[in-house]
Design an enzyme around this catalytic site. Structure first.
Site, mmCIF file in Angstrom:
data_model
loop_
_atom_site.group_PDB
_atom_site.id
_atom_site.type_symbol
_atom_site.label_atom_id
_atom_site.label_comp_id
_atom_site.label_asym_id
_atom_site.label_seq_id
_atom_site.Cartn_x
_atom_site.Cartn_y
_atom_site.Cartn_z
ATOM 1 N N SER A 26 -13.338 10.872 2.127
ATOM 2 C CA SER A 26 -12.570 9.632 1.257
ATOM 3 C C SER A 26 -12.357 10.717 -0.820
ATOM 4 C CB SER A 26 -13.900 8.657 0.658
ATOM 5 O OG SER A 26 -14.377 9.517 -0.389
ATOM 6 N N HIS A 159 17.658 -22.770 -14.128
ATOM 7 C CA HIS A 159 18.677 -22.683 -12.901
ATOM 8 C C HIS A 159 19.447 -21.710 -13.143
ATOM 9 C CE1 HIS A 159 17.103 -26.937 -11.673
ATOM 10 N NE2 HIS A 159 17.579 -27.165 -12.528
ATOM 11 N N SER A 280 25.912 6.258 -10.631
ATOM 12 C CA SER A 280 26.470 6.123 -9.386
ATOM 13 C C SER A 280 27.263 7.510 -8.948
ATOM 14 C CB SER A 280 26.926 4.890 -8.644
ATOM 15 O OG SER A 280 27.572 5.297 -7.323
ATOM 16 N N LYS A 286 29.406 3.257 -12.818
ATOM 17 C CA LYS A 286 28.376 2.401 -12.811
ATOM 18 C C LYS A 286 27.801 2.554 -14.319
ATOM 19 C CE LYS A 286 26.948 0.172 -10.322
ATOM 20 N NZ LYS A 286 26.647 0.298 -8.402
ATOM 21 N N GLU A 293 14.654 -1.693 -12.265
ATOM 22 C CA GLU A 293 15.077 -2.774 -10.875
ATOM 23 C C GLU A 293 13.529 -2.011 -10.605
ATOM 24 O OE1 GLU A 293 18.887 -1.859 -9.434
ATOM 25 O OE2 GLU A 293 18.901 -1.120 -10.373
ATOM 26 N N LYS A 328 -10.302 1.816 -3.170
ATOM 27 C CA LYS A 328 -10.639 2.999 -4.554
ATOM 28 C C LYS A 328 -8.703 3.371 -4.337
ATOM 29 C CE LYS A 328 -14.419 4.949 -3.966
ATOM 30 N NZ LYS A 328 -15.299 3.691 -2.838
HETATM 31 N N1 ARG Z 1 -18.097 7.080 -0.166
HETATM 32 C C1 ARG Z 1 -18.271 5.809 -0.526
HETATM 33 C C2 ARG Z 1 -17.677 4.522 -0.374
HETATM 34 O O1 ARG Z 1 -16.422 5.027 -1.428
HETATM 35 C C3 ARG Z 1 -19.393 5.975 -0.855
HETATM 36 C C4 ARG Z 1 -20.582 5.280 -0.663
HETATM 37 C C5 ARG Z 1 -21.188 5.904 1.155
HETATM 38 N N2 ARG Z 1 -22.521 4.605 1.536
HETATM 39 C C6 ARG Z 1 -22.915 5.352 2.869
HETATM 40 N N3 ARG Z 1 -23.948 4.154 2.724
HETATM 41 N N4 ARG Z 1 -22.518 5.159 3.642
HETATM 42 O O2 ARG Z 1 -17.957 3.473 -0.643
#
Ligand code: ARG
Length: 468
Positions: A26, A159, A280, A286, A293, A328
């Site tokens: 990640s 409406h 446009s 335009k 939008e 995330k």
């Molecule tokens: N990168 C992980 C997350 O975003 C961190 C926690 C990972 N914990 C684990 N036991 N693998 O959730």
């Protein structure tokens, strides 16, 4: 890549494949949490040292090491490694490289599970405070525009058909109210974000004599999460934030829809400044309202993130599961989309040019004062349903004649009801209609002025009082 499993030691007999490494990592996106991760680590280390769990020498080495890492990250010199999976392991490994054994002691009494939950909460808390400020800036832009248009008459719609005349300022202030509720929702959500998971460790707590309340104090959290299993696993606070964000975007999307309609030349109510529009490539006439939008379009994306987070959570058994790593990107994108949208919107409203004549003409074309004629008849003793029918006939007559009700002669009106007298003409003006709705929440300019005064007071009130 023998090194790649070093974090979990000799428990593993073969390294993960390149694909699995990429799939499970990640760091490409969670490095965004780095500053919060360091902030959390500093508080954790200080608490550990105050509790005598690590030496103060180790704590100071950790402090200096993390400070250097922070600078490396800010200067884009930090060596982010996919092999080290995520932001937490990257920073910890670097810390150990810099300061040796003291770095290895930082993770005492802690797990990445409570660490990441803490990081997200710190991130979100900051984001919420920023977003509330941005909403208020947009509300200020609404108030500024509304104040110039207390007396500007536009057709109010139901409406999307002309219904009754309203003050353009009143119409704008409807959005102020929506956004006000949005800030209240965010402030309320913030209370649940602002709880410290640290100390929950992997899931069950830790056997070290930690002081969670002290860590909470150092990080300015309101209190600590009361159950360790819950602390590391639930992301309801992020879901709640996403729901708030989806509602804000929904409000902005509604407003965008109106700006787009109003800018259509058949309405011609407003012009947006050129910098928010594009032309446009093929049709030279335009001017397209691209920004509203896109706001409308991006609402779909934010709503989608809410569904993603809800779905992410729905089947997870206690406690932490790796599924949570997927929280995330939706969260970051929600914050970014919302932040950009609010900033652009406040600016865009400042550049709205209003065509009062077009608004007025549209209200007159739509028999916006028909209800006022009915109410007039009711005041003369005619039952409302009968008055409704009389006015329907009068409107049909005026329509055939191609004029507004107020342009009919008195005898023409009296043909529909002898109760109609010369005082009707004041009632049938757009301004008369607007002014007659003179009560709290009504469209009379006097009331809109009051609403604006209250709005200004609310905008300048102490932000902490709304958080209480
Ligand atoms: N990168 C992980 C997350 O975003 C961190 C926690 C990972 N914990 C684990 N036991 N693998 O959730």
């Amino acid at each position: 890549m023998e090194d790649s499993n070093k974090t979990w030691s000799g428990r593993f007999s073969e390294p993960v494949s390149e694909l699995v490494k990429r799939y499970t990592a990640s760091v490409n996106f969670d490095q965004r949490l780095a500053e919060y991760d360091i902030q959390g680590s500093l508080a954790h280390a200080q608490m550990l040292s105050e509790q005598g769990i690590i030496s103060s020498g180790d704590f100071h080495a950790i402090q200096q090491g993390l400070q250097q890492i922070l600078e490396e990250i800010r200067n884009r010199q930090f060596p982010w490694l996919l092999e080290l999976e995520d932001v937490h392991l990257n920073i910890e490994k670097r810390l150990t490289a810099l300061i040796g054994d003291a770095g290895k002691r930082l993770h005492t009494g802690r797990s990445r599970n409570d660490q990441v939950a803490t990081d997200i909460r710190l991130f979100l808390r900051t984001a919420i405070d920023h977003i509330i400020q941005l909403i208020k800036a947009m509300q200020q832009a609404i108030v500024d525009l509304a104040e110039q248009h207390l007396h500007t008459v536009m057709p109010g719609f139901t409406h999307l058909q002309v219904a009754q005349p309203v003050s353009f300022g009143h119409h704008l202030m409807a959005y102020f109210e929506m956004l006000k509720r949005d800030t209240e929702r965010l402030a309320d959500c913030r209370k649940r974000v602002n709880q410290l998971p640290l100390g929950a460790a992997a899931l069950a707590g830790t056997s070290y004599p930690i002081n969670r309340e002290r860590a909470a104090q150092l990080l300015d959290f309101e209190s600590v999460c009361q159950n360790s299993l819950d602390a590391v696993s639930d992301r309801d606070f992020a879901i709640e934030f996403s729901a708030c964000a989806a509602l804000i975007m929904t409000h902005l999307s509604r407003m965008s829809e109106e700006l787009i309609i109003w800018m259509n030349p058949s309405f011609g109510f407003i012009q947006l400044a050129d910098r928010f529009c594009t032309g446009s490539s093929i049709m030279p006439q335009k001017k397209n309202p691209d920004v509203p939008e896109l706001v409308r379009g991006k609402t779909g994306r934010v709503n989608g993130h809410l569904i993603a987070l809800l779905t992410l959570m729905k089947a997870q058994p206690l406690a932490y599961n790796k599924d949570n790593q997927e929280d995330k990107e939706p969260l970051f994108d929600t914050v970014d989309t919302l932040t950009d949208t609010l900033r652009i919107y406040a600016d865009m409203l400042g550049g709205v040019e209003v065509n009062q004549a077009a608004m007025r003409a549209s209200a007159l074309r739509g028999y916006a004062t028909a209800t006022d004629l009915a109410d007039y008849l009711v005041k003369k003793g005619i039952p409302f349903r009968d008055a409704h029918e009389i006015v329907a006939q009068a409107v049909q007559y005026a329509e055939r004649k191609g004029c507004d009700l107020g342009k009919l002669e008195l005898p023409e009106l009296q043909a529909f009801s002898p109760q109609i007298q010369a005082d009707i003409f004041a009632v049938l003006t757009l301004e008369g209609s607007m002014q007659s709705r003179n009560h709290t929440g009504g469209t009379a300019p006097e009331q809109v002025q009051i609403a604006i005064q209250q709005a200004k007071k609310w905008l300048t009130a102490d932000p902490d009082s709304s958080r209480a």
